[in-house]
Motif scaffolding. Sequence first.
Motif, PDB file in Angstrom:
ATOM      1  N   ASP A  46       3.013 -20.061 -50.371  1.00 38.49           N
ATOM      2  CA  ASP A  46       3.317 -19.245 -51.552  1.00 38.49           C
ATOM      3  C   ASP A  46       2.052 -18.767 -52.262  1.00 38.49           C
ATOM      4  OD1 ASP A  46       6.000 -19.602 -51.056  1.00 38.49           O
ATOM      5  OD2 ASP A  46       6.198 -21.332 -52.393  1.00 38.49           O
ATOM      6  N   ARG A  47       0.995 -19.577 -52.215  1.00 42.96           N
ATOM      7  CA  ARG A  47      -0.240 -19.206 -52.915  1.00 42.96           C
ATOM      8  C   ARG A  47      -1.126 -18.256 -52.120  1.00 42.96           C
ATOM      9  NH1 ARG A  47      -0.720 -24.884 -53.989  1.00 42.96           N
ATOM     10  NH2 ARG A  47      -2.351 -24.939 -52.388  1.00 42.96           N
ATOM     11  N   ASP A  49      -1.001 -15.357 -50.588  1.00 37.43           N
ATOM     12  CA  ASP A  49      -1.109 -13.918 -50.857  1.00 37.43           C
ATOM     13  C   ASP A  49      -1.781 -13.611 -52.187  1.00 37.43           C
ATOM     14  OD1 ASP A  49       0.062 -13.174 -48.459  1.00 37.43           O
ATOM     15  OD2 ASP A  49       2.101 -13.274 -49.285  1.00 37.43           O
ATOM     16  N   SER A  50      -1.840 -14.597 -53.080  1.00 40.48           N
ATOM     17  CA  SER A  50      -2.443 -14.356 -54.394  1.00 40.48           C
ATOM     18  C   SER A  50      -3.909 -14.777 -54.451  1.00 40.48           C
ATOM     19  CB  SER A  50      -1.650 -15.108 -55.471  1.00 40.48           C
ATOM     20  OG  SER A  50      -1.687 -16.506 -55.247  1.00 40.48           O
ATOM     21  N   ILE A  51      -4.431 -15.286 -53.346  1.00 35.65           N
ATOM     22  CA  ILE A  51      -5.820 -15.749 -53.305  1.00 35.65           C
ATOM     23  C   ILE A  51      -6.637 -14.810 -52.426  1.00 35.65           C
ATOM     24  CG2 ILE A  51      -7.335 -17.652 -52.620  1.00 35.65           C
ATOM     25  CD1 ILE A  51      -5.050 -19.563 -53.190  1.00 35.65           C
ATOM     26  N   ARG A  81      -5.881 -17.799 -46.229  1.00 38.95           N
ATOM     27  CA  ARG A  81      -6.056 -16.360 -45.991  1.00 38.95           C
ATOM     28  C   ARG A  81      -7.537 -16.094 -45.710  1.00 38.95           C
ATOM     29  NH1 ARG A  81      -5.593 -11.826 -50.016  1.00 38.95           N
ATOM     30  NH2 ARG A  81      -4.832  -9.992 -48.886  1.00 38.95           N
ATOM     31  N   LYS A 154      -3.705 -14.964 -41.888  1.00 40.75           N
ATOM     32  CA  LYS A 154      -3.509 -16.355 -42.286  1.00 40.75           C
ATOM     33  C   LYS A 154      -3.699 -17.266 -41.089  1.00 40.75           C
ATOM     34  CE  LYS A 154      -0.206 -14.873 -45.803  1.00 40.75           C
ATOM     35  NZ  LYS A 154       1.218 -14.827 -46.230  1.00 40.75           N
TER      36      LYS A 154
END
Length: 273
Positions: A46-47, A49-51, A81, A154
């Motif tokens: 979940d994290r 894509d925001s990093i 990522r 990823k």
Amino acid sequence: MYRFLFTPRWLGYLALAVAAAVVMVMLGNWQLSRYQERTAINNRIDRADSIAPVPLASALARPTRTGTAGDAPATDVEWTRITVTGRYDSANEILARSRTVDGQVGFEIVTPLVLSDGTAVLVDRGWIPPADGGALARPQVPPAPTGTVTVIGKIHFSESKAGALERRDGRLETRRIGLPTLAPELPYPVYGAYVLLTEQQPANDAAFSQIEPRHENSWQNGGYAVQWWLFAALALAGFVWLARREAQGPTTPDARLLAEEAEHYARVIAERG
């Protein structure tokens, strides 16, 4: 009233109940650890894509030997990522068959990306449906870009139980993307994990469907943990219930009558004795 608990029979019952409860608690604790591990994986997914992506070399150990895969990364590296730049080696492209996306069976196309230092990382460019003729009919694969390519993706661990490889028309086919099995077929050192492509410059072909990470079913393990702990409590509660029932003696009318008759005859025998 409870002196019977110190008899060998009841001490055996107690030992059995305690042993069963201990085993069930341990099983519950193991399921709790699996719940925590799977929850951590889901949180990383979940994290991701925001990093901002990090360089590949900062996440994976550089491989050094041709014909073998590099060291597998630590558990907490999965789904990190990353970004990496190199050139695709289409001559050694790998087709992973019998892969399912949205209920359809097709192929994932895995192409080695050769870096400037001569090492390579396998890049899963995405999923495409098979050609007409069945789920194993080889598809028309969109060619990989030529020249320098920058990939963002990823990290995915090597799959276990890779199975046998085969070559058809000079191209490798496999059921699982197992790096220890694939690396000996490639002419350069290969990183110990592969990359699920999410972005690419130049852009990836529109024919590909992006491979999405699968969330783990952590709640199943949480439910199993609670069940095992309840079973442990029930094992101890069952022993207590049996002990109380034994201490209270017969409670039904017929049982009380039998007990009174037994007591009467015991007194008669004692008097006549």
